[in-house]
Write a protein that holds these residues in place. Structure first.
Motif, short mmCIF file in Angstrom:
data_model
loop_
_atom_site.label_atom_id
_atom_site.label_comp_id
_atom_site.label_asym_id
_atom_site.label_seq_id
_atom_site.Cartn_x
_atom_site.Cartn_y
_atom_site.Cartn_z
N LEU A 40 0.84 -1.08 -0.13
CA LEU A 40 0.08 0.12 -0.01
C LEU A 40 0.82 1.27 0.11
O LEU A 40 0.60 2.48 0.20
CB LEU A 40 -0.94 0.00 1.09
CG LEU A 40 -2.02 -0.95 1.30
CD1 LEU A 40 -2.84 -1.12 2.62
CD2 LEU A 40 -2.92 -1.06 -0.03
N ARG A 41 2.27 1.07 -0.21
CA ARG A 41 2.92 2.35 -0.54
C ARG A 41 2.61 2.92 -1.60
O ARG A 41 1.95 2.64 -2.62
CB ARG A 41 4.35 2.04 -0.48
CG ARG A 41 4.96 1.26 1.01
CD ARG A 41 6.30 0.95 1.06
NE ARG A 41 6.58 -0.10 0.25
CZ ARG A 41 8.01 -0.46 0.19
NH1 ARG A 41 9.06 0.18 0.65
NH2 ARG A 41 8.11 -1.37 -0.78
N ASP A 42 3.25 4.40 -1.73
CA ASP A 42 3.05 5.26 -2.67
C ASP A 42 3.20 4.63 -4.07
O ASP A 42 2.46 4.95 -4.95
CB ASP A 42 3.42 6.56 -2.33
CG ASP A 42 3.07 7.49 -1.21
OD1 ASP A 42 2.31 6.92 -0.54
OD2 ASP A 42 3.58 8.59 -1.02
N SER A 43 4.29 4.17 -4.17
CA SER A 43 4.88 3.65 -5.36
C SER A 43 4.10 2.45 -5.92
O SER A 43 4.23 2.34 -7.12
CB SER A 43 6.55 3.23 -5.22
OG SER A 43 6.58 2.19 -4.39
N SER A 44 3.38 2.08 -5.31
CA SER A 44 2.54 0.67 -5.60
C SER A 44 1.15 1.28 -6.03
O SER A 44 0.81 1.00 -7.21
CB SER A 44 2.21 -0.21 -4.61
OG SER A 44 1.36 -1.06 -5.09
N ILE A 46 0.35 4.39 -7.16
CA ILE A 46 0.16 5.33 -7.94
C ILE A 46 0.19 4.72 -9.55
O ILE A 46 -0.33 5.20 -10.43
CB ILE A 46 1.46 6.32 -8.24
CG1 ILE A 46 1.46 7.49 -9.11
CG2 ILE A 46 2.86 5.47 -8.64
CD1 ILE A 46 0.49 8.37 -8.61
N LYS A 47 0.40 3.27 -9.56
CA LYS A 47 0.55 2.49 -10.59
C LYS A 47 -1.15 2.34 -10.96
O LYS A 47 -1.44 2.42 -12.27
CB LYS A 47 1.10 1.05 -10.58
CG LYS A 47 2.61 1.13 -10.40
CD LYS A 47 3.02 -0.15 -10.29
CE LYS A 47 2.59 -0.98 -8.99
NZ LYS A 47 3.36 -2.11 -8.81
N PHE A 48 -1.95 1.99 -10.03
CA PHE A 48 -3.28 1.89 -10.39
C PHE A 48 -4.14 3.17 -10.76
O PHE A 48 -4.99 3.11 -11.44
CB PHE A 48 -3.94 1.10 -9.00
CG PHE A 48 -3.23 -0.14 -8.73
CD1 PHE A 48 -3.71 -1.31 -9.44
CD2 PHE A 48 -2.22 -0.41 -7.84
CE1 PHE A 48 -3.16 -2.54 -9.26
CE2 PHE A 48 -1.59 -1.43 -7.80
CZ PHE A 48 -2.20 -2.62 -8.53
N LEU A 49 -3.61 4.30 -9.98
CA LEU A 49 -4.16 5.55 -10.29
C LEU A 49 -3.77 6.09 -11.84
O LEU A 49 -4.69 6.44 -12.23
CB LEU A 49 -3.67 6.75 -9.45
CG LEU A 49 -4.22 6.71 -7.78
CD1 LEU A 49 -3.29 7.18 -6.72
CD2 LEU A 49 -5.67 7.02 -8.05
N ARG A 50 -2.87 5.75 -12.40
CA ARG A 50 -2.13 6.40 -13.62
C ARG A 50 -3.10 5.40 -14.62
O ARG A 50 -3.41 5.69 -15.68
CB ARG A 50 -0.75 5.96 -13.98
CG ARG A 50 0.16 7.43 -13.16
CD ARG A 50 1.47 6.96 -13.18
NE ARG A 50 2.21 8.08 -12.47
CZ ARG A 50 3.51 8.23 -11.95
NH1 ARG A 50 3.90 6.93 -11.81
NH2 ARG A 50 4.02 9.33 -11.36
N ALA A 51 -3.26 3.97 -14.26
CA ALA A 51 -3.76 3.26 -15.16
C ALA A 51 -5.38 3.50 -15.43
O ALA A 51 -5.98 3.29 -16.49
CB ALA A 51 -3.85 1.79 -14.41
N THR A 140 7.57 4.81 -14.91
CA THR A 140 6.59 5.95 -15.05
C THR A 140 5.99 6.16 -16.37
O THR A 140 4.85 6.46 -16.24
CB THR A 140 7.34 7.01 -14.53
OG1 THR A 140 7.45 6.98 -13.03
CG2 THR A 140 6.26 8.54 -14.45
N ASP A 141 6.66 6.19 -17.34
CA ASP A 141 6.33 6.57 -18.63
C ASP A 141 5.51 5.50 -19.30
O ASP A 141 4.35 5.63 -19.78
CB ASP A 141 7.36 6.66 -19.74
CG ASP A 141 8.17 8.08 -19.57
OD1 ASP A 141 7.59 8.89 -18.70
OD2 ASP A 141 9.19 8.20 -20.03
N THR A 142 5.73 4.20 -18.83
CA THR A 142 4.75 3.08 -19.20
C THR A 142 3.53 3.24 -18.63
O THR A 142 2.20 2.90 -19.09
CB THR A 142 5.47 1.72 -18.83
OG1 THR A 142 6.71 1.75 -19.60
CG2 THR A 142 4.57 0.69 -19.51
N SER A 179 -7.49 -6.52 -14.73
CA SER A 179 -6.97 -7.02 -13.63
C SER A 179 -5.35 -6.85 -13.62
O SER A 179 -4.58 -7.42 -12.61
CB SER A 179 -7.27 -8.59 -13.76
OG SER A 179 -8.62 -8.77 -13.34
N PHE A 180 -4.94 -5.82 -14.34
CA PHE A 180 -3.44 -5.44 -14.39
C PHE A 180 -3.31 -3.90 -14.62
O PHE A 180 -4.03 -3.39 -15.55
CB PHE A 180 -2.63 -6.14 -15.26
CG PHE A 180 -1.33 -6.34 -15.12
CD1 PHE A 180 -0.57 -7.23 -14.31
CD2 PHE A 180 -0.29 -5.14 -15.40
CE1 PHE A 180 0.63 -7.25 -13.68
CE2 PHE A 180 1.18 -5.18 -14.96
CZ PHE A 180 1.54 -6.28 -14.41
#
Length: 300
Positions: A40-44, A46-51, A140-142, A179-180
């Protein structure tokens, strides 16, 4: 509330992304069972938010689906160590171009003819894709610009088709849709034979219209149509481009996967990988625009 128009300007949104991360974390903490070890850390997060373009509710749904899918598919996710699919990698079945396309998407290549179904099951083939997805999603770009995939179906035969059943088709579709945390910007099929169509027909019902619209079937005379989607400078010569040859692309990406074994082992054992605060900082991802050293649903 952030207006929809401003969501198109991701850097602007991300200047205040910490508030979105905190909101997503609060919601996730209420949904996740205490015994489940999830990152649940920020770096994890943020991936779902950007997606999902910083839509909190959709990001939460994706987050929960991702962890549910991992638990429900141990035959794929249980062992992400490169040695589990070493033969496929050494056969140069898969590679990732070192340069992105003009929209900033990563470009993945799969060479079906390099997969011998007598030696590797479809689940192991799918695991190769998941390994790459887990590595590039740290970039990040991906996260922002997603991926496009080229499936070279030259060599596809009935033995391949027999490996694809409805259960696997559903699991593949889940990763492509919800799911990803990667945006699937395009799926390009080349050299597809007529008897590939039954497998494609099996997959289609599980796919949303948005993904269906991003599937392009180029056939055997693909050079011209493929060049309309990818710049010649990044495509391999085998596909009508001026980039690095396919064998070189696959060999370098294989070496990178092998060099990431420690991180992939953590993913296999610990559910969600625990990155550093800076996405990709632990992996030393290959420098884009040049050859590597040493060597998801989204679709909003």
């Amino acid at each position: 509330k952030v207006q929809k128009s401003s969501l198109r300007n991701i850097p602007k949104v991300e200047r205040t992304s910490i508030s979105y991360v905190n909101k997503l974390r609060q919601k996730a903490e209420k949904e996740v069972e205490p015994q489940h070890d999830v990152d649940l850390r920020d770096s994890s997060l943020i991936k779902f938010l950007r997606a999902r373009d910083f839509d909190i509710d959709l990001s939460l749904k994706l987050f929960l689906n991702y962890h549910k899918w991992r638990c429900e598919c141990p035959e794929i996710t249980g062992n992400l160590c490169p040695t589990s699919v070493l033969g496929l990698l050494q056969n140069q079945y898969h590679g990732v171009l070192s340069s992105r396309d003009t929209s900033g998407s990563r470009v993945l290549i799969y060479r079906i003819g390099k997969w011998n179904p007598k030696d590797f099951s479809a689940y192991e083939v799918f695991r190769v894709s998941l390994i790459t997805s887990e590595l590039i999603v740290r970039e990040t770009d991906t996260q922002r610009n997603g991926l496009k995939a080229i499936f070279d179906l030259q060599g596809w035969c009935f033995a391949h088709a027999l490996q694809i059943n409805p259960s696997l088709a559903k699991k593949i579709s889940a990763v492509l849709t919800d799911s990803f945390p990667l945006k699937v910007r395009g799926i390009h099929l080349i050299n597809e034979p007529i008897f590939f169509r039954p497998v494609f027909t099996m997959l289609k019902p599980f796919l949303p219209d948005k993904i269906k619209q991003r599937i392009h079937m180029h056939g055997g005379s693909f050079a011209r149509s493929l060049s309309q989607h990818f710049p010649a400078d990044i495509l391999p010569p085998e596909y009508g481009g001026r980039g690095q040859d396919l064998d070189g692309v696959c060999a370098e990406w294989t070496q990178f996967i092998l060099s990431s074994e420690d991180q992939l082992r953590q993913l296999s054992l610990g559910g969600a990988a625990r990155d550093g605060d800076q996405a990709g900082s632990l992996l030393h991802l290959p420098r884009e625009g040049s050859r590597p050293v040493g060597l998801s649903n989204s679709s909003r």
